[in-house]
Design a protein around this motif. Sequence first.
Motif, PDB file in Angstrom:
ATOM      1  N   GLY A 108      -3.159   3.183  -0.909  1.00 15.58           N
ATOM      2  CA  GLY A 108      -3.619   3.367   0.456  1.00 15.58           C
ATOM      3  C   GLY A 108      -3.569   4.846   0.805  1.00 15.58           C
ATOM      4  N   LYS A 109      -4.115   5.210   1.943  1.00 14.21           N
ATOM      5  CA  LYS A 109      -4.071   6.604   2.395  1.00 14.21           C
ATOM      6  C   LYS A 109      -4.408   6.624   3.880  1.00 14.21           C
ATOM      7  CE  LYS A 109      -3.455  10.640   0.226  1.00 14.21           C
ATOM      8  NZ  LYS A 109      -2.774  10.918  -1.058  1.00 14.21           N
ATOM      9  N   GLY A 110      -3.966   7.695   4.555  1.00 15.96           N
ATOM     10  CA  GLY A 110      -4.308   7.795   5.959  1.00 15.96           C
ATOM     11  C   GLY A 110      -4.301   9.239   6.414  1.00 15.96           C
TER      12      GLY A 110
ATOM     13  N   VAL B  69      14.553  15.652  -5.357  1.00 17.87           N
ATOM     14  CA  VAL B  69      13.398  15.886  -6.245  1.00 17.87           C
ATOM     15  C   VAL B  69      12.058  15.538  -5.588  1.00 17.87           C
ATOM     16  CG1 VAL B  69      12.363  15.518  -8.546  1.00 17.87           C
ATOM     17  CG2 VAL B  69      14.843  15.460  -8.287  1.00 17.87           C
ATOM     18  N   ARG B  70      12.056  14.719  -4.493  1.00 16.30           N
ATOM     19  CA  ARG B  70      10.743  14.360  -3.919  1.00 16.30           C
ATOM     20  C   ARG B  70       9.966  15.607  -3.474  1.00 16.30           C
ATOM     21  NH1 ARG B  70       6.462  14.162  -3.296  1.00 16.30           N
ATOM     22  NH2 ARG B  70       5.035  12.675  -2.291  1.00 16.30           N
ATOM     23  N   PRO B  71      10.610  16.591  -2.800  1.00 18.74           N
ATOM     24  CA  PRO B  71       9.853  17.795  -2.416  1.00 18.74           C
ATOM     25  C   PRO B  71       9.218  18.514  -3.623  1.00 18.74           C
ATOM     26  CG  PRO B  71      11.935  17.727  -1.241  1.00 18.74           C
ATOM     27  CD  PRO B  71      12.005  16.661  -2.314  1.00 18.74           C
TER      28      PRO B  71
ATOM     29  N   GLU C 290      -8.566   6.816  -5.221  1.00 18.51           N
ATOM     30  CA  GLU C 290      -7.856   7.480  -6.326  1.00 18.51           C
ATOM     31  C   GLU C 290      -6.416   6.981  -6.424  1.00 18.51           C
ATOM     32  OE1 GLU C 290     -10.399   9.903  -8.190  1.00 18.51           O
ATOM     33  OE2 GLU C 290      -8.594  11.117  -8.010  1.00 18.51           O
ATOM     34  N   GLN C 291      -5.819   6.737  -5.259  1.00 18.75           N
ATOM     35  CA  GLN C 291      -4.398   6.338  -5.213  1.00 18.75           C
ATOM     36  C   GLN C 291      -4.165   5.011  -5.931  1.00 18.75           C
ATOM     37  OE1 GLN C 291      -2.564   8.636  -2.996  1.00 18.75           O
ATOM     38  NE2 GLN C 291      -0.868   7.977  -4.315  1.00 18.75           N
ATOM     39  N   ILE C 292      -5.156   4.113  -5.884  1.00 17.92           N
ATOM     40  CA  ILE C 292      -5.012   2.804  -6.541  1.00 17.92           C
ATOM     41  C   ILE C 292      -4.703   2.993  -8.021  1.00 17.92           C
ATOM     42  CG2 ILE C 292      -6.143   0.618  -7.125  1.00 17.92           C
ATOM     43  CD1 ILE C 292      -8.072   1.137  -4.766  1.00 17.92           C
ATOM     44  N   PHE C 293      -5.504   3.852  -8.680  1.00 13.50           N
ATOM     45  CA  PHE C 293      -5.363   4.039 -10.130  1.00 13.50           C
ATOM     46  C   PHE C 293      -4.139   4.882 -10.452  1.00 13.50           C
ATOM     47  CE2 PHE C 293      -9.310   1.992 -10.640  1.00 13.50           C
ATOM     48  CZ  PHE C 293     -10.095   2.403  -9.581  1.00 13.50           C
ATOM     49  N   LYS C 294      -3.893   5.891  -9.636  1.00 17.24           N
ATOM     50  CA  LYS C 294      -2.734   6.764  -9.814  1.00 17.24           C
ATOM     51  C   LYS C 294      -1.445   5.935  -9.750  1.00 17.24           C
ATOM     52  CE  LYS C 294      -2.738  10.299  -7.143  1.00 17.24           C
ATOM     53  NZ  LYS C 294      -2.567  11.291  -6.039  1.00 17.24           N
ATOM     54  N   ASN C 295      -1.347   5.116  -8.723  1.00 15.28           N
ATOM     55  CA  ASN C 295      -0.120   4.325  -8.548  1.00 15.28           C
ATOM     56  C   ASN C 295       0.043   3.315  -9.687  1.00 15.28           C
ATOM     57  OD1 ASN C 295      -0.046   5.850  -6.244  1.00 15.28           O
ATOM     58  ND2 ASN C 295      -0.083   4.155  -4.806  1.00 15.28           N
TER      59      ASN C 295
ATOM     60  N   ALA D 107       3.409   8.598   3.365  1.00 13.42           N
ATOM     61  CA  ALA D 107       4.199   9.761   2.944  1.00 13.42           C
ATOM     62  C   ALA D 107       3.402  10.997   3.312  1.00 13.42           C
ATOM     63  CB  ALA D 107       4.465   9.702   1.437  1.00 13.42           C
ATOM     64  N   GLY D 108       3.734  12.145   2.670  1.00 13.23           N
ATOM     65  CA  GLY D 108       3.064  13.396   2.985  1.00 13.23           C
ATOM     66  C   GLY D 108       1.827  13.654   2.154  1.00 13.23           C
ATOM     67  N   ASP D 109       1.065  14.640   2.581  1.00 16.69           N
ATOM     68  CA  ASP D 109      -0.108  15.154   1.879  1.00 16.69           C
ATOM     69  C   ASP D 109      -0.430  16.491   2.581  1.00 16.69           C
ATOM     70  OD1 ASP D 109      -2.346  13.960  -0.187  1.00 16.69           O
ATOM     71  OD2 ASP D 109      -3.286  15.271   1.286  1.00 16.69           O
ATOM     72  N   ILE D 110      -1.666  16.949   2.574  1.00 14.95           N
ATOM     73  CA  ILE D 110      -1.970  18.230   3.225  1.00 14.95           C
ATOM     74  C   ILE D 110      -1.569  18.151   4.698  1.00 14.95           C
ATOM     75  CG2 ILE D 110      -3.816  19.772   3.983  1.00 14.95           C
ATOM     76  CD1 ILE D 110      -5.306  19.158   1.420  1.00 14.95           C
TER      77      ILE D 110
ATOM     78  N   ALA E 292      -3.874  18.959  -7.233  1.00 19.25           N
ATOM     79  CA  ALA E 292      -4.546  18.460  -6.024  1.00 19.25           C
ATOM     80  C   ALA E 292      -5.305  17.181  -6.374  1.00 19.25           C
ATOM     81  CB  ALA E 292      -5.523  19.513  -5.495  1.00 19.25           C
ATOM     82  N   ASN E 293      -5.840  16.499  -5.359  1.00 13.13           N
ATOM     83  CA  ASN E 293      -6.653  15.301  -5.576  1.00 13.13           C
ATOM     84  C   ASN E 293      -8.118  15.709  -5.655  1.00 13.13           C
ATOM     85  OD1 ASN E 293      -4.794  13.005  -5.643  1.00 13.13           O
ATOM     86  ND2 ASN E 293      -4.243  13.631  -3.575  1.00 13.13           N
ATOM     87  N   MET E 294      -8.713  15.462  -6.818  1.00  4.45           N
ATOM     88  CA  MET E 294     -10.132  15.729  -7.105  1.00  4.45           C
ATOM     89  C   MET E 294     -10.535  17.170  -6.816  1.00  4.45           C
ATOM     90  SD  MET E 294     -13.244  13.135  -6.041  1.00  4.45           S
ATOM     91  CE  MET E 294     -13.648  13.865  -4.461  1.00  4.45           C
TER      92      MET E 294
ATOM     93  N   TYR F 135       0.867  -1.182   0.000  1.00  5.36           N
ATOM     94  CA  TYR F 135       0.000   0.000   0.000  1.00  5.36           C
ATOM     95  C   TYR F 135       0.903   1.231   0.000  1.00  5.36           C
ATOM     96  CZ  TYR F 135      -2.970  -3.697   1.926  1.00  5.36           C
ATOM     97  OH  TYR F 135      -3.624  -4.881   2.153  1.00  5.36           O
ATOM     98  N   LYS F 136       0.540   2.222  -0.822  1.00  3.03           N
ATOM     99  CA  LYS F 136       1.384   3.419  -0.927  1.00  3.03           C
ATOM    100  C   LYS F 136       0.474   4.623  -1.024  1.00  3.03           C
ATOM    101  CE  LYS F 136       5.356   5.494  -1.054  1.00  3.03           C
ATOM    102  NZ  LYS F 136       4.812   6.514  -0.093  1.00  3.03           N
ATOM    103  N   GLY F 137       0.670   5.610  -0.153  1.00  2.00           N
ATOM    104  CA  GLY F 137      -0.157   6.804  -0.210  1.00  2.00           C
ATOM    105  C   GLY F 137       0.091   7.674   1.001  1.00  2.00           C
TER     106      GLY F 137
ATOM    107  N   THR G  12       7.851   9.568  -7.481  1.00  2.00           N
ATOM    108  CA  THR G  12       9.180   9.856  -6.928  1.00  2.00           C
ATOM    109  C   THR G  12       9.340   9.239  -5.539  1.00  2.00           C
ATOM    110  OG1 THR G  12       9.165  11.895  -8.219  1.00  2.00           O
ATOM    111  CG2 THR G  12      10.853  11.712  -6.511  1.00  2.00           C
ATOM    112  N   SER G  13       8.223   9.046  -4.840  1.00  2.00           N
ATOM    113  CA  SER G  13       8.285   8.260  -3.604  1.00  2.00           C
ATOM    114  C   SER G  13       8.739   6.839  -3.902  1.00  2.00           C
ATOM    115  CB  SER G  13       6.902   8.209  -2.938  1.00  2.00           C
ATOM    116  OG  SER G  13       6.683   9.332  -2.126  1.00  2.00           O
ATOM    117  N   ALA G  14       8.247   6.275  -4.994  1.00  2.00           N
ATOM    118  CA  ALA G  14       8.667   4.917  -5.388  1.00  2.00           C
ATOM    119  C   ALA G  14      10.144   4.903  -5.792  1.00  2.00           C
ATOM    120  CB  ALA G  14       7.789   4.400  -6.526  1.00  2.00           C
TER     121      ALA G  14
HETATM  122  N1  LIG Z   1      -0.049  12.485  -1.229  1.00  2.00           N
HETATM  123  C1  LIG Z   1       0.349  11.847  -2.223  1.00  2.00           C
HETATM  124  C2  LIG Z   1       1.758  11.298  -2.298  1.00  2.00           C
HETATM  125  C3  LIG Z   1       1.741   9.909  -1.757  1.00  2.00           C
HETATM  126  C4  LIG Z   1       3.120   9.261  -1.679  1.00  2.00           C
HETATM  127  O1  LIG Z   1       4.131   9.903  -2.043  1.00  2.00           O
HETATM  128  O2  LIG Z   1       3.124   8.103  -1.252  1.00  2.00           O
HETATM  129  C5  LIG Z   1      -0.608  11.562  -3.334  1.00  2.00           C
HETATM  130  O3  LIG Z   1      -0.226  10.900  -4.338  1.00  2.00           O
HETATM  131  O4  LIG Z   1      -1.786  12.024  -3.230  1.00  2.00           O
END
Ligand SMILES: N=C(CCC(=O)O)C(=O)O
Length: 445
Positions: A125-127, A205-207, A110-115, A164-167, A344-346, A89-91, A376-378
């Motif tokens: 995944g997300k949290g 580059v991740r930032p 959304e993350q499933i399809f994005k990844n 990882a990060g988000d808002i 942004a997401n949606m 799971y990644k998100g 870039t997280s991957a």
């Molecule tokens: N917040 C992020 C980045 C998630 C991540 O780098 O694992 C997203 O793709 O919405």
Amino acid sequence: MDARLEAIKDTVLARNPGEAEFHQAVVEVFESLGPVHDRHPEFLEAAILERLCEPERQIIFRVPWTDDAGRVQINRGFRVEFNSALGPYKGGLRFHPSVYLGIVKFLGFEQIFKNALTGMPIGGGKGGSDFDPRGRSDAEVMRFCQSFMTELYRHIGEYTDVPAGDIGVGGREIGYLFGQYKRITNRYESGVLTGKGISWGGSLVRPEATGFGTVIFTQEMLKTRGASFDGQRVVVSGSGNVAINAIAKAQSLGAVVVACSDSSGYVVDESGIDVALLREVKEVQRGRLKDYAERRGGVTYVDGGSVWDVDATVALPCATQNELDGAAAARLVGSGLLAIGEGANMPSTRDAVAVFQEAGVLFGPGKAANAGGVATSALEMQQNASRDSWSFEHTEERLTEIMVGIHDRCAATAEEYGEPGNYVLGANIGGFVKVADAMLAQGLI
Ligand SMILES: N=C(CCC(=O)O)C(=O)O
Ligand SMILES: NC(=O)C1=CN([C@@H]2O[C@H](COP(=O)(O)OP(=O)(O)OC[C@H]3O[C@@H](n4cnc5c(N)ncnc54)[C@H](OP(=O)(O)O)[C@@H]3O)[C@@H](O)[C@H]2O)C=CC1
């Protein structure tokens, strides 16, 4: 919508009452998938969609902590481990008072399809939490993060679930979360979190990646019309991690970015946003856009209101979900909008997406356009696994390759399914088929 999918959709919405944002994300995907199921009846027989809409695991937990006055505070923590067909799971993790399960599920879905679109071996995944870091001291944020991780650590790992990060979750928060994970587990498991500091396992580059990637994707869309960012009048919403780096990248390509926003208001800077000053105000001082306006001088700051009242030829919404509605979309189209790339997401409502598509505006949905961050997280996970660290130039080259690849995959899929230029269709089908094939191969789990 295909009648078979309509029935499944109704069941999914009924099973998840009161989660408007999750419903919105699900309906958009379902509206794209009729033709796919015509070609692949095996997906219906295996109930792929029904399984895809039910998270593999949903974790909700209490987060008690003490503020600087010694008062006990209590927040709620979430981690939705949505789908692991393609990898762990990644998100991201979102810390914002508006966070509830429905927000986490829309982001995770959304993350499933994005990844999947990135082509990297990562699931969705997300949290996050309803904790609001704004106005809190570093010590309070640290104590919250330590308490949050004291619960979360038992569910994550580099081969299981990688947040990882988000808002509201940037380098500071990732640092405190990683420190607590290491203290509890007594393992230096670099790959358990991404967005780490450069000196202790993070990736160059991740930032910048999400903002850069959004601009790269939008540039590829513009190229299909013989255009580019050069000379474009750009409006960006938000002034956080994604927005600031989108502004920087757009300006590096010759655009004039004339406005950006935060949750208090927006600034119009006709000569172009001063990115160095914006970083100083927002990232170093954790200040407000009003402070930017006062220090910049000669600009207009509007308290409240909508940054989408400002004319643009390219729009980059980089703040939050449903920030751009049908009325704003119509106004932007009327003022000559050529393209919109969702950082942004949606961020666009269903009505706004319909307005853009009916007007023939180039529309890059977040699950494709903003995938540069997770991609870039991957790449950070790849460097951690090989105990290596790449140069900025090499990493940015890989990010560019991935974003151009996502654009081309979405464009080719849209063409294949008879709707050339429909990046929503291309992204949804392109991501779904990859996940569905893996789920079919892995049996009924
Ligand atoms: N917040 C992020 C980045 C998630 C991540 O780098 O694992 C997203 O793709 O919405
Ligand atoms: N970080 C990442 O790696 C990725 C993030 N995203 C998405 O990009 C968007 C921005 O994330 P990020 O830049 O990381 O977050 P940040 O916390 O760094 O910045 C968020 C920005 O949006 C503004 N904002 C947040 N909520 C609202 C709201 N409800 N109304 C108006 N403005 C708001 C904030 O204003 P203020 O300063 O006033 O709080 C801030 O300017 C989110 O949708 C996120 O899910 C997508 C892919 C990757």
